[in-house]
Design an enzyme around this catalytic site. Structure first.
Site, PDB file in Angstrom:
ATOM      1  N   GLU A  26       0.841  -1.189   0.000  1.00 59.27           N
ATOM      2  CA  GLU A  26       0.000   0.000   0.000  1.00 59.27           C
ATOM      3  C   GLU A  26       0.885   1.252   0.000  1.00 59.27           C
ATOM      4  OE1 GLU A  26      -2.326  -0.775   3.532  1.00 59.27           O
ATOM      5  OE2 GLU A  26      -2.991  -2.682   2.696  1.00 59.27           O
ATOM      6  N   GLU A  57      -4.482  -6.881   2.927  1.00 59.96           N
ATOM      7  CA  GLU A  57      -3.237  -7.512   3.359  1.00 59.96           C
ATOM      8  C   GLU A  57      -3.253  -8.984   3.014  1.00 59.96           C
ATOM      9  OE1 GLU A  57      -5.068  -5.408   5.101  1.00 59.96           O
ATOM     10  OE2 GLU A  57      -3.716  -3.681   5.134  1.00 59.96           O
ATOM     11  N   ALA A  81       2.614  -3.153  11.262  1.00 59.26           N
ATOM     12  CA  ALA A  81       2.509  -4.560  11.666  1.00 59.26           C
ATOM     13  C   ALA A  81       1.124  -4.873  12.232  1.00 59.26           C
ATOM     14  CB  ALA A  81       3.581  -4.895  12.692  1.00 59.26           C
ATOM     15  N   HIS A 126      -1.408   1.226  15.734  1.00 61.79           N
ATOM     16  CA  HIS A 126      -0.170   1.592  15.038  1.00 61.79           C
ATOM     17  C   HIS A 126       1.040   1.353  15.936  1.00 61.79           C
ATOM     18  CE1 HIS A 126      -3.327   4.084  13.157  1.00 61.79           C
ATOM     19  NE2 HIS A 126      -2.644   3.932  12.045  1.00 61.79           N
TER      20      HIS A 126
HETATM   21  C1  TPP Z   1      -6.134  -3.228   7.719  1.00 59.42           C
HETATM   22  C2  TPP Z   1      -5.516  -1.896   7.468  1.00 59.42           C
HETATM   23  N1  TPP Z   1      -4.586  -1.778   6.499  1.00 59.42           N
HETATM   24  C3  TPP Z   1      -3.979  -0.594   6.279  1.00 59.42           C
HETATM   25  C4  TPP Z   1      -4.290   0.500   7.016  1.00 59.42           C
HETATM   26  C5  TPP Z   1      -3.570   1.820   6.774  1.00 59.42           C
HETATM   27  N2  TPP Z   1      -4.485   2.789   6.179  1.00 59.42           N
HETATM   28  C6  TPP Z   1      -5.176   3.655   6.934  1.00 59.42           C
HETATM   29  S1  TPP Z   1      -6.211   4.588   6.036  1.00 59.42           S
HETATM   30  C7  TPP Z   1      -5.726   3.881   4.590  1.00 59.42           C
HETATM   31  C8  TPP Z   1      -6.336   4.323   3.299  1.00 59.42           C
HETATM   32  C9  TPP Z   1      -7.814   4.092   3.251  1.00 59.42           C
HETATM   33  O1  TPP Z   1      -8.359   4.683   2.120  1.00 59.42           O
HETATM   34  P1  TPP Z   1      -9.912   4.691   1.823  1.00 59.42           P
HETATM   35  O2  TPP Z   1     -10.527   3.411   2.243  1.00 59.42           O
HETATM   36  O3  TPP Z   1     -10.102   5.076   0.415  1.00 59.42           O
HETATM   37  O4  TPP Z   1     -10.504   5.796   2.799  1.00 59.42           O
HETATM   38  P2  TPP Z   1     -10.235   7.368   2.854  1.00 59.42           P
HETATM   39  O5  TPP Z   1      -9.062   7.577   3.757  1.00 59.42           O
HETATM   40  O6  TPP Z   1      -9.983   7.831   1.485  1.00 59.42           O
HETATM   41  O7  TPP Z   1     -11.434   8.014   3.445  1.00 59.42           O
HETATM   42  C10 TPP Z   1      -4.755   2.916   4.834  1.00 59.42           C
HETATM   43  C11 TPP Z   1      -4.083   2.116   3.793  1.00 59.42           C
HETATM   44  C12 TPP Z   1      -5.271   0.330   8.027  1.00 59.42           C
HETATM   45  N3  TPP Z   1      -5.665   1.354   8.807  1.00 59.42           N
HETATM   46  N4  TPP Z   1      -5.863  -0.876   8.222  1.00 59.42           N
END
Ligand code: TPP
Lengths: 335, 429
Positions: A26, A57, A81, A126
């Site tokens: 990601e 993931e 992680a 986190h």
């Molecule tokens: C299981 C998981 N993987 C990765 C993350 C890290 N992460 C937090 S927000 C995000 C992006 C999410 O994007 P989206 O679903 O489009 O929502 P937006 O932030 O655009 O509202 C990521 C990869 C997480 N919080 N949880």
């Protein structure tokens, strides 16, 4: 170099040397990762070798396993992680067992990188240290560096390794070592010998611990961020401790551990992960199995508490100088 | 045995890696974004079969046209009073975000996330749902709490992890939990709330209750396995649930193409599951309201789940930890063809003679004052930047209902540490 740059350099070199090495995860592509660990790699090695993935993931690891089965060497990143749990089944039931169940017809030469550990006000999702979950599962290697120099050498070794490897990066020390006092100015790797990292290829064999500080009074077993906190506490307490940085949990360098504990007669184990069924329990069992007649005091375990990582109370949770110092006093009581 | 060059005549395969249209430095032109005219999409009867209106998963339900008129079959025909309240909630949300974002920049807390540009998504939905319905939000739906009239001070207490934080400082800022307001505890792990919302809705149906559930995730998060598990369960059991996908174009630095947007729409995810799917102009509060109201009626009449894609744009960074200038063109937020949701509703109210610029400006001023006053109030309970506000031993509260021996032991150890230390973890002001 700081640890992020060292990790970046390891991937860069391996991509140069081996066209089968690919980086995925990601935000790792154009942006270069939320911690910048993959910065510049896409521009240099191209979009089919360094690319963003959908946010799944379990998909990332499952796809990496398939790519590995084809013959590539994927280096997937799990952004934190804490987000490795959706991938647990692919890691544990698939990647870790592919060689075993196919009698070597298929293997998973994948290296999963993931920042772990607390101390950055990241809250429950986190900050965790899930290494113990994976050391419990056979077939997967676990590597945790504590310096930029080691990070680069170990990551290169992990990428060259033909088995699935988890490479947990202690994010608290990405930019510099940490003595456990969050209210002191942060240190920087540029002023630290381990911050000197050769720009070229070198590797550090997996399964070899490092004696960070030689000593006679007791043995401290630690890894990642805790190596630095322990070193600072020991220096402050003026105790002649031997500090062993395990560097890889699986395979574990049992010779170094055994020799050190037999020499000092005392053993303290320090990790940030929660206590119950943590990797410290395994270390403790191994030490007592192999060194019992040399021990002059009960083994001490210093760990995080058995709670989720609390946002505002994180410094009470963190096994910092006080917890380590108290354990030191206890183990040295009748020395 | 295979021959030496068995596939010599075949073309080599290639891999497609999606790429967004604009990167930093590029001029933006959104001409390719297909924006059908307001009022064009048909409005099926809520009793119709999902398979009879698949087209609605590929178009865009829009009510407000470019001149501020509400047109077409989806016009929810709201009273001016309700629309003014919706407008006020959206403006309050924007003022709140603005202030809390700044508080983070001032070191008063560790983290914040704005909903700039997508205020209509949560706010209009909140107006269309019953207060009793349960919301399973992601981290960008603080608008639900604001629209439900929840206390700003209470929200800020959480953001500051202070003495009055109902979550005891245990959660990252903005990860609210307010059961009283039908707002489920937010997880940092993406999309885990999706199957949970289905479970809540199934439970409500199994008990013969009348309440429904609604859940939200980003378009990036639709890739997670939990999303698909939720869709399957909801379809199989015809769960009274509304799935909202907030397609704000970006997931941190990854554009929607990495969630599959190049091949189809997110509303069309519904089609494969046999669920009703609607694609909605997410910057049009009236369209969001109408779609939610329609989906809620389907749920309440046992027609099952609806998946609504809200087509919108994240005008700010992902969070305070992120700089969008690193991965997307600066011009994007202003070029976004669906405009600003607050301005669009405001223009409509003005067009029908129920609002004017002076009142709007006065309201903005008043809301800024309201937020400022709330902040002052909340800061009386402390800010994260000034050290600990929770009793140390509360660290162990809530792991289990009752404290087992090993946690009691660890709690004692921690208190002994405090005594030994002279409170080294008391962070300085
Ligand atoms: C299981 C998981 N993987 C990765 C993350 C890290 N992460 C937090 S927000 C995000 C992006 C999410 O994007 P989206 O679903 O489009 O929502 P937006 O932030 O655009 O509202 C990521 C990869 C997480 N919080 N949880």
């Amino acid at each position: 170099m700081n640890m992020i740059q060292a990790i970046n350099s390891a991937m860069d070199i391996m991509m140069e040397r081996d066209p089968d090495v690919i980086v995925m995860g990601e935000d790792v592509g154009y942006f270069g990762g939320v911690f910048r660990a993959t910065a510049g790699l896409q521009a240099k090695h191209g979009k089919t070798r360094v690319f963003d993935t959908p946010i799944t993931e379990c998909g990332i690891i499952g796809v990496a396993v398939g790519m590995g089965a084809y013959g590539l060497r994927p280096v997937p990143e799990i952004q934190f992680a804490d987000y490795i749990y959706p991938a647990l089944d692919q890691l544990v039931s698939e990647a870790a067992r592919l060689r075993y169940r196919s009698a070597g017809e298929f293997t998973s030469p994948i290296t999963v990188r993931s920042p772990f550990g607390g101390g950055i006000f990241g809250g429950q999702t986190h900050s965790q240290s899930p290494e113990g979950l994976f050391t419990h599962m056979s077939g997967i290697k676990t590597v945790i560096p504590s310096t930029p120099y080691d990070a680069k050498g170990l990551l290169i070794a992990a990428i060259e390794d033909n088995d699935p490897t988890l490479f947990f990066e202690p994010k608290r020390i990405y930019n510099g070592p940490f003595d456990g006092y969050w209210d002191r100015p942060s240190q920087n790797w540029s002023k630290h010998p381990a911050g000197e990292v050769p720009t070229g290829y070198y590797k550090i064999e997996l399964g070899k611990a490092k004696i960070v500080r030689a000593g006679e009074a007791l043995t401290i077993l630690a890894y990642g961020t805790m190596v630095h906190v322990c070193a600072a506490v020991v220096a402050e307490a003026g105790i002649d401790a031997e500090i062993v940085d395990l560097r890889t949990l699986v395979p574990l360098d049992i010779e170094t551990i055994e020799a050190s504990v037999k020499k000092t007669g005392r053993c303290m184990i320090v990790h940030e992960a929660t206590r119950t069924s943590g990797f410290g329990a395994e270390l403790s069992a191994i030490v007592q199995e192999r060194c019992f007649y040399h021990l002059e005091a009960p083994i001490e375990r210093v760990t995080g508490f058995d709670t989720p990582y609390p946002h505002s109370l994180e410094w009470a949770y963190f096994p910092g100088p006080v917890r380590i110092g108290e354990a030191l006093k206890k183990i040295m009581k009748d020395a | 045995m295979a021959s030496e060059h068995p596939r010599a005549n075949l073309q080599p395969l290639t891999l497609h890696i999606p790429e967004p249209k604009f990167r930093p430095g590029d001029a933006v032109d959104f001409a390719e974004v297909d924006v059908p005219p307001a009022g064009e999409a048909r409005r099926p009867d809520t009793a119709d079969k999902a398979s009879d209106f698949i087209d609605l998963a590929y178009t865009l339900v829009r009510v407000l046209d470019d001149d501020g008129n509400a047109v077409g079959p989806w016009d929810p025909k709201l009273s001016p009073d309700v629309m003014r309240r919706m407008l006020r909630s959206m403006a309050l949300l924007r003022a709140f975000d603005e202030r809390m974002f700044r508080a983070q920049r001032q070191g008063k807390t560790s983290f914040y996330m704005k909903a700039l540009g997508e205020e209509a998504v949560a706010v209009a939905a909140a107006y269309a749902l019953d207060y009793e319905d349960m919301c399973f939000p992601s981290y960008r739906q603080q608008g639900l709490l604001i629209a439900r009239g929840w206390s700003l001070v209470d929200m800020m207490n959480q953001i500051y992890s202070n003495t009055a934080d109902r979550l005891g400082g245990k959660q990252l800022p903005i990860m609210y939990s307010v059961k009283e307001a039908g707002f489920f505890s937010i997880s940092g792990n993406l999309t885990t709330q999706y199957p949970q919302a289905v479970g809540w809705a199934m439970a409500s149906a199994a008990k013969g209750d009348t309440r429904i559930a609604a859940t939200w995730c980003g378009e990036g998060s639709t890739a997670e396995g939990d999303f698909h598990s939720a869709c399957t369960f909801a379809a199989v059991y015809r769960a009274p649930v509304i799935f909202n996908v907030v397609n704000n174009q970006w997931a941190i630095s990854s554009f929607s193409g990495f969630a599959g947007a190049e091949a189809t729409t997110f509303a069309a995810r519904a089609v494969g599951y046999g669920i009703a799917g609607l694609r909605v102009d997410g910057n049009d509060a009236l369209a969001v309201y109408a779609a939610t109201e329609w989906a809620a009626e389907r749920a309440r009449t046992n027609q099952g789940p609806t998946l609504i894609e809200h087509f919108t744009y994240r005008a700010e960074g992902h969070s305070t930890s992120d700089d969008p200038g690193q991965y997307r063109s600066e011009g994007e937020p202003n070029a976004w063809p669906l405009g600003d949701p607050i301005k669009r509703l405001k223009d409509h109210l003005i067009a029908i003679g129920e609002w004017d610029e002076e009142r709007h400006a006065a309201q903005d001023k008043e809301l800024a004052e309201q937020v400022k006053a709330a902040q002052k109030e909340a800061e009386k309970n402390g800010i994260l930047g000034h050290g600990l506000h929770q009793p140390l031993e509360s660290l162990f509260d809530g792991v289990f209902e009752e404290l087992p021996w090993h946690l009691k032991e660890q709690r004692q150890q921690m208190l002994d540490e405090e005594t030994a230390s002279g409170r080294p973890w008391d962070r300085k002001a």
